[in-house]
Design a protein around this motif. Structure first.
Motif, PDB file in Angstrom:
ATOM      1  N   ALA A 194       0.837  -1.219   0.000  1.00  0.00           N
ATOM      2  CA  ALA A 194       0.000   0.000   0.000  1.00  0.00           C
ATOM      3  C   ALA A 194       0.866   1.262   0.000  1.00  0.00           C
ATOM      4  N   TRP A 195       1.863   1.238  -0.843  1.00  0.00           N
ATOM      5  CA  TRP A 195       2.870   2.299  -0.933  1.00  0.00           C
ATOM      6  C   TRP A 195       2.252   3.699  -0.981  1.00  0.00           C
ATOM      7  N   CYS A 196       1.292   3.893  -1.898  1.00  0.00           N
ATOM      8  CA  CYS A 196       0.737   5.240  -2.092  1.00  0.00           C
ATOM      9  C   CYS A 196      -0.131   5.678  -0.918  1.00  0.00           C
ATOM     10  N   VAL A 197      -0.960   4.772  -0.415  1.00  0.00           N
ATOM     11  CA  VAL A 197      -1.836   5.162   0.703  1.00  0.00           C
ATOM     12  C   VAL A 197      -0.998   5.433   1.950  1.00  0.00           C
TER      13      VAL A 197
ATOM     14  N   VAL B 155       8.564  12.390   0.038  1.00  0.00           N
ATOM     15  CA  VAL B 155       7.449  12.169  -0.895  1.00  0.00           C
ATOM     16  C   VAL B 155       7.126  10.693  -1.159  1.00  0.00           C
ATOM     17  N   GLY B 156       7.661   9.783  -0.337  1.00  0.00           N
ATOM     18  CA  GLY B 156       7.310   8.370  -0.505  1.00  0.00           C
ATOM     19  C   GLY B 156       8.304   7.575  -1.322  1.00  0.00           C
ATOM     20  N   PRO B 161       7.220  10.153  -7.424  1.00  0.00           N
ATOM     21  CA  PRO B 161       6.893  10.600  -6.061  1.00  0.00           C
ATOM     22  C   PRO B 161       5.388  10.531  -5.806  1.00  0.00           C
ATOM     23  N   ILE B 162       5.032  10.221  -4.561  1.00  0.00           N
ATOM     24  CA  ILE B 162       3.631   9.958  -4.221  1.00  0.00           C
ATOM     25  C   ILE B 162       2.937  11.166  -3.607  1.00  0.00           C
ATOM     26  N   SER B 163       3.617  11.861  -2.686  1.00  0.00           N
ATOM     27  CA  SER B 163       2.863  12.802  -1.865  1.00  0.00           C
ATOM     28  C   SER B 163       2.949  14.267  -2.282  1.00  0.00           C
ATOM     29  N   CYS B 164       3.631  14.581  -3.394  1.00  0.00           N
ATOM     30  CA  CYS B 164       3.582  15.982  -3.849  1.00  0.00           C
ATOM     31  C   CYS B 164       2.473  16.090  -4.887  1.00  0.00           C
ATOM     32  N   VAL B 165       1.454  16.883  -4.562  1.00  0.00           N
ATOM     33  CA  VAL B 165       0.266  16.966  -5.410  1.00  0.00           C
ATOM     34  C   VAL B 165      -0.156  18.430  -5.575  1.00  0.00           C
ATOM     35  N   VAL B 166      -1.118  18.651  -6.466  1.00  0.00           N
ATOM     36  CA  VAL B 166      -1.709  19.980  -6.586  1.00  0.00           C
ATOM     37  C   VAL B 166      -2.295  20.336  -5.221  1.00  0.00           C
ATOM     38  N   GLY B 167      -1.918  21.466  -4.683  1.00  0.00           N
ATOM     39  CA  GLY B 167      -2.418  21.878  -3.366  1.00  0.00           C
ATOM     40  C   GLY B 167      -1.391  21.747  -2.256  1.00  0.00           C
TER      41      GLY B 167
END
Lengths: 249, 442
Positions: A194-197, B155-156, B161-167
């Motif tokens: 669940a890498w992304c979550v 960012v994971g 990268p997973i956690s850098c997003v719009v906002g």
């Protein structure tokens, strides 16, 4: 004793899955003590003309030239691994298959398209027989190491076939549906832990669907949150476009 | 010599990202063609984006490139936020600068050690380096892992990268995570002096061709990476919204990637371009290193791009450490955490608009441009990649270089050309992909 000959090849992709190999740090040198790395164009100029014990093929097949090269690799390899999402399911390249090819070309090149061959996107197994599949966009380095160890040790290895939700629950994440977002965890193949979550985002379905998805369960989750089941189908298409009916050979 | 025939045909040049060929054809001393052919099958990213939510753009465009996925993510997010009129918080901007420093560090280390150094040492790859430079290979892999681990915290992961997003960011580091990043960056800082020693011992080819260099510029004292206007060494300066009048893209028959030009027949982007335009804004330690390497602006030897990358490694690691220390001292506002997904809760207001993202990524200035409707659905997209902007400049370099080295053997000329292309650290799957050298008719 001669060491097994290992090679990496890339077709249409971002080469990020191969880069994951360079990202395992000095462990890579331990791996290289056990195998002979004979070809890896992204980081090596050396070439090999003999048989490959294990071939890792990244990327999807988008033209006949690539298909022919893949068939040649299959013939010369004892073991062929579909390496990463583009190889395993067509990956994001598969989205091309949902759009008429003329539209793709005119949108990007206008009237200046110089020709060149571009065809329906296929995953590796839609062209040749595959022995193992490493899912993920990108692949998970520890899963890569576990597969390589299994191959070298002659131990059987299977890709995970439980939903991402299972791993997510073990990690005690708050469900993304409860936070107000639409997540593909209920039907997506796990193995990524669940890498992304874990990092606060939703699952985008990069490993494709589990082989026997609990559709009723997924629909129930969506309906409970006032969402339409069609939504999840459209989102899933980001990674599985190449596997949809009417595609492939 | 003047009547020499030369035919070089390198298919699928190695140690670059993507698929390309070099084709040289000289007939009786006349250079008939000098091409860098991009043979990558197009991946049509701009078309794939049409009809999708602006909140999916980062996830999709990150997949353009595995090496500079964080750079594409940052350009994509900037373009998206510009399009819908969202202004990120100061904290978010600072974290994005940190991410960009990590990205440039990671990519430069990979290029200096594993892609460029083998040529300068005279071996085929890092496998060859293992014999006499095993310490260097270990150090390279170690440094790369430190960067990756720092990205994991922020960012994971580094690749996509997973956690850098719009906002903003879907997770924010606490004190423990900040300390973890600080420890990793300190280890990188410790490994930089031996890296400098290695690079100082390498002999870079002596070749000079004046050209126009393009990079972000600003009026503040900061070395511009994430934000700024677009400037050039020929005196051009324009706001990012006018990027098309900088790139002036055109199609050439031998390549699936478009070429660009500004004030001359070609221009160059990348670490050397940034150094040439903004040298006075580098961290003092980086300036010191540049001086000790003999690197002075305007430097017109493309092979020295690797030296400029090393100077940036020092700059980026020092700046990254400062940002982490700032957050360690002042803490982060954890309430700013963003929610991933498609903005289902409507936390971010959406309007129709057209936005441009313009970011200095490892290989140079990167542009993303999206147009969205009032529901935040992308109606058109355009991405102009650093390597695409360098293609014409590389061909112009080859055209000057080949006649200068005609007294060498085919093999030596081929190697000099491959090294030239590699010096630009091309990312061909980005540009669509590139390199094989073809000597057609020597």
């Amino acid at each position: 004793m001669t060491r097994p000959k290992v090679a990496f090849f890339d077709f249409s992709c971002c080469e990020g899955c191969q880069l994951q190999v360079a990202n395992i740090g000095e462990t890579l040198l331990d791996v290289l003590a056990l195998v002979e790395l004979v070809e890896f164009r992204e980081v090596m100029s050396e070439k090999w003309s003999g048989r490959y014990t294990v071939t890792f093929a990244e990327g999807s097949i988008n033209n006949e030239e690539s298909a022919q090269k893949l068939r040649m690799l299959r013939d010369r390899s004892d073991i062929l691994v579909a390496y990463g999402s583009c190889a395993a399911t067509g990956g994001v390249n598969g989205m091309q298959n949902r759009i008429p090819r003329d539209n793709l070309i005119s949108t990007v090149y206008g009237d200046q398209w110089g020709g060149g061959e571009t065809k329906t996107v296929r995953a590796i197994h839609q062209v040749v027989k595959v022995d193992y599949t490493l899912f993920g966009c990108p692949i998970n380095p520890s899963e890569f190491l576990s597969l390589l160890k299994a191959i070298l040790g002659g131990i059987s290895w299977h890709a995970s076939d439980n939903a991402v939700c299972v791993e997510c629950k073990f990690n005690e994440n708050v469900c993304m549906y409860d936070r107000g977002a639409t997540c593909l965890g209920p039907i997506t193949r796990g193995g990524c832990n669940a890498w992304c979550v874990n990092n606060g985002n939703v699952c985008y379905g990069c490993r494709g669907m589990v082989s026997n998805p609990n559709r009723a369960g997924a629909e129930e989750v969506l309906l409970t949150h006032g969402l339409k089941p069609e939504l999840i189908a459209a989102k899933m298409g980001m990674y599985t476009g190449a596997l949809e009916a009417g595609n492939g050979k | 010599m003047a009547s020499r025939n030369l035919s070089i045909n390198v298919e699928f040049i190695t140690r670059v990202e993507g698929h390309g060929h070099i084709v040289i054809d000289m007939d009786e001393g006349v250079l008939k063609s000098c091409q860098l052919k991009v043979v990558e099958a197009p991946r049509f990213f701009e078309a794939l984006l049409v009809g999708r939510s602006i909140f999916e753009a980062q996830h999709i465009t990150s997949r353009i490139c595995g090496i500079c996925a964080c750079g594409h993510s940052l350009a994509s997010i900037q373009a998206a936020e510009d399009a819908i009129g969202f202004i990120p918080s100061e904290q978010t901007v600072l974290l994005r600068k940190l991410l960009l420093h990590l990205e440039n560090l990671d990519s430069h280390i990979l290029h200096i050690y594993l892609l460029a150094a083998p040529d300068l040492v005279g071996v085929k790859s890092f496998m060859g380096l293992m014999k006499d430079h095993s310490g260097a290979v270990r150090r390279a892999l170690r440094m790369k892992k430190y960067c990756n681990d720092a990205c994991d915290i922020l960012v994971g992961r580094h690749v996509h990268p997973i956690s850098c997003v719009v906002g903003g960011f879907t997770k924010l580091p606490g004190l423990k995570e900040l300390k973890g990043m600080h420890a990793l960056l300190t280890l990188i800082r410790e490994d930089l002096p031996p890296t400098v020693e290695l690079v100082s011992s390498l002999k870079f080819p002596d070749f000079v061709r004046e050209t126009e260099y393009v990079a972000l510029v600003n009026d503040s004292g900061e070395y511009p990476m994430l934000m700024g206007d677009i400037g050039s060494t020929d005196g051009v300066r324009k706001p990012k919204g006018e990027y098309r009048s900088i790139t002036n893209e055109f199609v050439v028959p031998h390549s699936s990637a478009k070429h660009t030009r500004l004030s001359r027949s070609s221009y160059a982007v990348g670490a050397l371009a940034r150094f040439n335009l903004n040298h006075d804004k580098l961290h003092p330690k980086a300036k010191e290193l540049a001086a000790s390497l003999g690197l002075k602006p305007v430097c017109a030897n493309p092979y020295l791009n690797s030296a400029a990358q090393l100077v940036e490694c020092v700059h980026c690691s020092e700046e990254a450490i400062s940002i982490v220390e700032h957050f360690m001292a002042n803490g982060l506002d954890q309430t700013e955490v963003a929610l991933g997904g498609l903005n289902e809760k409507g936390a971010i207001p959406v309007r129709a608009g057209n936005g441009v993202g313009c970011v200095e990524v490892p290989r140079g200035i990167l542009f993303h441009n999206y147009e969205v409707d009032d529901r935040g659905i992308i109606t058109s997209a355009n991405c102009i990649i650093p390597t695409g902007q360098n293609l014409q400049n590389i061909e112009d370099d080859m055209e000057k270089l080949v006649p200068e080295i005609l007294d060498r053997s085919d093999e030596e000329i081929t190697l000099a050309l491959e090294m030239l292309v590699r010096a630009y650290d091309p990312c061909i799957s980005c540009s669509t992909h590139f390199l094989e050298v073809k000597f057609v008719n020597r």
